[in-house]
Design an enzyme around this catalytic site. Structure first.
Site, PDB file in Angstrom:
ATOM      1  N   HIS A  28     179.664  52.070   1.664  1.00  0.00           N
ATOM      2  CA  HIS A  28     179.130  53.402   1.383  1.00  0.00           C
ATOM      3  C   HIS A  28     180.267  54.430   1.440  1.00  0.00           C
ATOM      4  CE1 HIS A  28     179.340  54.263   5.667  1.00  0.00           C
ATOM      5  NE2 HIS A  28     178.465  53.315   5.960  1.00  0.00           N
ATOM      6  N   HIS A  31     183.016  54.234   4.262  1.00  0.00           N
ATOM      7  CA  HIS A  31     184.057  53.221   4.081  1.00  0.00           C
ATOM      8  C   HIS A  31     185.085  53.692   3.053  1.00  0.00           C
ATOM      9  CE1 HIS A  31     180.371  50.689   5.098  1.00  0.00           C
ATOM     10  NE2 HIS A  31     181.158  50.502   6.131  1.00  0.00           N
ATOM     11  N   CYS A 137     175.464  45.860  22.129  1.00  0.00           N
ATOM     12  CA  CYS A 137     174.995  46.349  20.824  1.00  0.00           C
ATOM     13  C   CYS A 137     175.525  45.412  19.751  1.00  0.00           C
ATOM     14  CB  CYS A 137     175.490  47.776  20.571  1.00  0.00           C
ATOM     15  SG  CYS A 137     175.123  48.360  18.889  1.00  0.00           S
ATOM     16  N   CYS A 140     177.525  47.295  16.955  1.00  0.00           N
ATOM     17  CA  CYS A 140     178.921  47.591  17.311  1.00  0.00           C
ATOM     18  C   CYS A 140     179.695  46.331  17.650  1.00  0.00           C
ATOM     19  CB  CYS A 140     178.979  48.530  18.518  1.00  0.00           C
ATOM     20  SG  CYS A 140     178.369  50.193  18.220  1.00  0.00           S
ATOM     21  N   CYS A 162     171.941  52.282  21.745  1.00  0.00           N
ATOM     22  CA  CYS A 162     173.328  52.539  21.360  1.00  0.00           C
ATOM     23  C   CYS A 162     173.408  53.943  20.784  1.00  0.00           C
ATOM     24  CB  CYS A 162     173.785  51.515  20.322  1.00  0.00           C
ATOM     25  SG  CYS A 162     175.341  51.949  19.498  1.00  0.00           S
ATOM     26  N   HIS A 165     174.173  53.560  16.741  1.00  0.00           N
ATOM     27  CA  HIS A 165     173.189  52.960  15.852  1.00  0.00           C
ATOM     28  C   HIS A 165     171.754  53.376  16.148  1.00  0.00           C
ATOM     29  CE1 HIS A 165     176.680  50.262  15.301  1.00  0.00           C
ATOM     30  NE2 HIS A 165     176.232  50.205  14.071  1.00  0.00           N
ATOM     31  N   LYS A 313     175.158  61.026  10.983  1.00  0.00           N
ATOM     32  CA  LYS A 313     176.298  60.245  10.513  1.00  0.00           C
ATOM     33  C   LYS A 313     175.860  59.377   9.344  1.00  0.00           C
ATOM     34  CE  LYS A 313     179.223  56.334  11.637  1.00  0.00           C
ATOM     35  NZ  LYS A 313     179.344  55.122  12.449  1.00  0.00           N
ATOM     36  N   LYS A 316     174.209  52.943   6.956  1.00  0.00           N
ATOM     37  CA  LYS A 316     173.016  52.228   6.501  1.00  0.00           C
ATOM     38  C   LYS A 316     171.892  52.329   7.523  1.00  0.00           C
ATOM     39  CE  LYS A 316     174.457  50.631   2.525  1.00  0.00           C
ATOM     40  NZ  LYS A 316     173.813  51.013   1.250  1.00  0.00           N
TER      41      LYS A 316
END
Length: 537
Positions: A28, A31, A137, A140, A162, A165, A313, A316
């Site tokens: 996405h 990245h 997690c 992570c 987390c 996430h 943030k 996905k």
């Protein structure tokens, strides 16, 4: 004390890396943000005439990948192969990423060296067997400290989540092997003090220093409850912790344990570009591993901020993972590469909006830059038949433009090449573009053209030469950011015929005035930044 990459003992390459990205899904904007930044940085250093090595790749082991593959009813290897070949590599090609290597952690050139590295640490007494119980997690791939977790709400009420996430952690209890990370706290703090620029930006450095000052725990470097990973060489009931495996790509990709000459000429990295959510891995665990092995440390670990959409943030898991192609299909690849580095200060969080991108595209790219190139080419064609005239009547106004170009080169070179201030470097270049637009407005060549005396024509020639020579410098300066657009402009100015390939032009020579020769054929090519159509549904 281990040497840093800024010293590069014996190494000759300017070595930049991105993180290696998890292949649990397609890439996405987040990245691509880091990867484009690395591409701009390495292209810039190539145009300084330096030897460069740019590394990116994919992280294909661990529980997250295994579960994603199981959910799609394929093996982890088959899943990784599909994502790499159908999503990751095609996107980097689409975005004109000029990486020198793309490493995958499932490749034998990597896995064999990882086992050798870990075996060596074990033989040195840096690794021991123990047990661990704590919150983990999977997203992570990290054991979390209790203080890192947040309280769940709604469907997750009463659970610990987390913070990245926003999903419940799992309580794991395993027999593992541990790296004696706790012994490296004082050494790391000493290193940070001696190398204050090692971690950037300053807020990231402060976070890491505070974390290490509180005392480090030994690091679990193996997992025994699943088998998708590199086997621990002395105990095949365990696989190596995915982050130890992943971090070593920066060494294995440049010849560690296999090609000593290449390794010595490249390692360590001058710059590791990372997201701030993986800061501790790169600024604590990675340098400690290198210290334990007696290897030099990187020059800089630079953490970019998060791309935000609607205050969240971009990811996905937050359902905000916008595909880069959603934007490049509308704005074009070069505008995409330019926008995020221009709109967001690298190292800080930044919000993306379609409206902001559209406004900046129209104002800065189409109106300021693209229109300048079109006007200059049109006037050279109209008044001099497309042959660049000679500069014979320069005065104070022209000297101001020459000084402006020299300033833009120096500022952009410092900010992009040294400080990784991409926004500051791009703004310096576009300040010069605005200066040239102002120069043309003030000189009014369309009025000067009515003066048919030799003096009048000499003045007209000088104005248009000044504008065209300015654009030559801009084409060189923006080549790392917008390579396709710069190439179109380069060809439009006739520079390819007279000066050679744009990629061979040195950044430091961009401001050498008078480089574009009189007589070069200037043509009005396609519009550099076409008018945007309506926003697609």
């Amino acid at each position: 004390m281990a040497a840093t990459g800024s010293e590069k003992q014996g190494a000759t390459a300017y070595y930049v890396s991105t993180p290696i990205y998890y292949v649990n899904d397609a890439p996405h904007l987040g990245h691509a943000y880091t990867t484009v930044a690395g591409d701009v940085l390495t292209r810039w250093h190539r145009q300084r005439g330096e030897k460069v090595w740019y590394l990116t790749g994919t992280d294909e082991h661990g529980q997250k990948i295994m579960r994603t593959a199981e959910a799609n009813n394929v093996t982890p290897q088959a899943w990784a192969d599909k994502l790499v070949e159908e999503a990751w590599k095609p996107l980097w090609e689409h975005l004109n990423i000029g990486h020198d290597d793309f490493i995958r952690t499932t490749e034998k050139r990597h896995t064999d060296r990882v086992q050798e590295f870990v075996q060596d640490l074990y033989d040195k007494g840096e690794i021991y067997k123990g047990g661990y119980e704590g919150p983990y997690c999977v997203g992570c791939e990290e054991y979390k400290l209790p203080g890192d977790l947040i309280d769940g709400e709604g469907e997750f009420a009463g659970q610990k989540l987390c913070p990245i996430h926003k999903k419940p952690v799992e309580l794991l209890k395993e027999e593992n092997y541990f790296f004696k990370l706790s012994e490296y706290g004082p050494k790391l703090l000493e290193f940070y003090a001696e190398n204050p620029d090692f971690i950037q930006p300053e807020s990231a450095r402060n976070e890491v220093v505070n974390f290490v000052e509180q005392g480090l725990q030994d690091l679990s470097i193996s997992r025994s409850t699943f088998d998708w990973g590199v086997p621990v060489p002395w105990d095949d009931k365990h696989v190596i912790y995915v982050w130890v495996d992943a971090l070593l790509n920066y060494a294995t990709a440049v010849g560690y344990g296999a090609n000593q000459e290449k390794f010595d000429g490249t390692f360590p990295a001058n710059v590791h570009l990372i997201g701030k959510d993986i800061l501790r891995f790169h600024s604590v665990i990675w340098p400690a591993m290198l210290m334990a092995q007696g290897l030099p440390l990187p020059g800089k670990v630079v953490a970019n901020g998060w791309l935000m959409v609607g205050g969240e943030k971009m990811s996905k898991s937050n359902l905000t993972g916008i595909k880069p192609q959603d934007l490049t299909s509308h704005f074009g690849v070069d505008a995409y590469r330019w926008y995020f580095l221009r709109a967001i200060s690298y190292g800080s969080d930044g919000s993306f909006s379609w409206e902001d991108f559209s406004a900046r595209y129209t104002s800065e790219l189409a109106n300021d830059y693209g229109n300048l190139a079109s006007r200059v080419a049109a006037m050279v064609g109209k008044y001099f038949g497309g042959a660049l005239p000679e500069d014979t009547a320069a005065g104070d106004a022209e000297q101001a433009v020459r000084d402006g170009l020299a300033k833009a080169v120096a500022t952009a070179d410092r900010k992009i090449g040294e400080e990784l201030d991409f926004q500051g470097g791009i703004l310096a270049i576009f300040d010069f573009v605005k200066q040239v637009n102002g120069y043309i407005t003030e000189q009014e060549p369309w009025k000067v053209a009515k003066d048919t005396t030799p003096e009048g024509q000499a003045r007209l020639a000088t104005i248009l030469y000044t504008a065209a020579e300015s654009l030559r410098g801009v084409a060189v300066l923006l080549n790392s950011v917008m390579p396709e657009t710069s190439q179109k402009l380069w060809e439009s100015l006739g520079a390819e015929e007279s000066l050679g390939a744009l990629a061979d032009q040195k950044v430091q020579d961009a401001g050498v005035w008078g480089t574009l020769p009189a007589g070069a054929t200037v043509t009005k090519g396609a519009v550099l930044f076409p008018r945007l159509e309506e926003k697609p549904a």
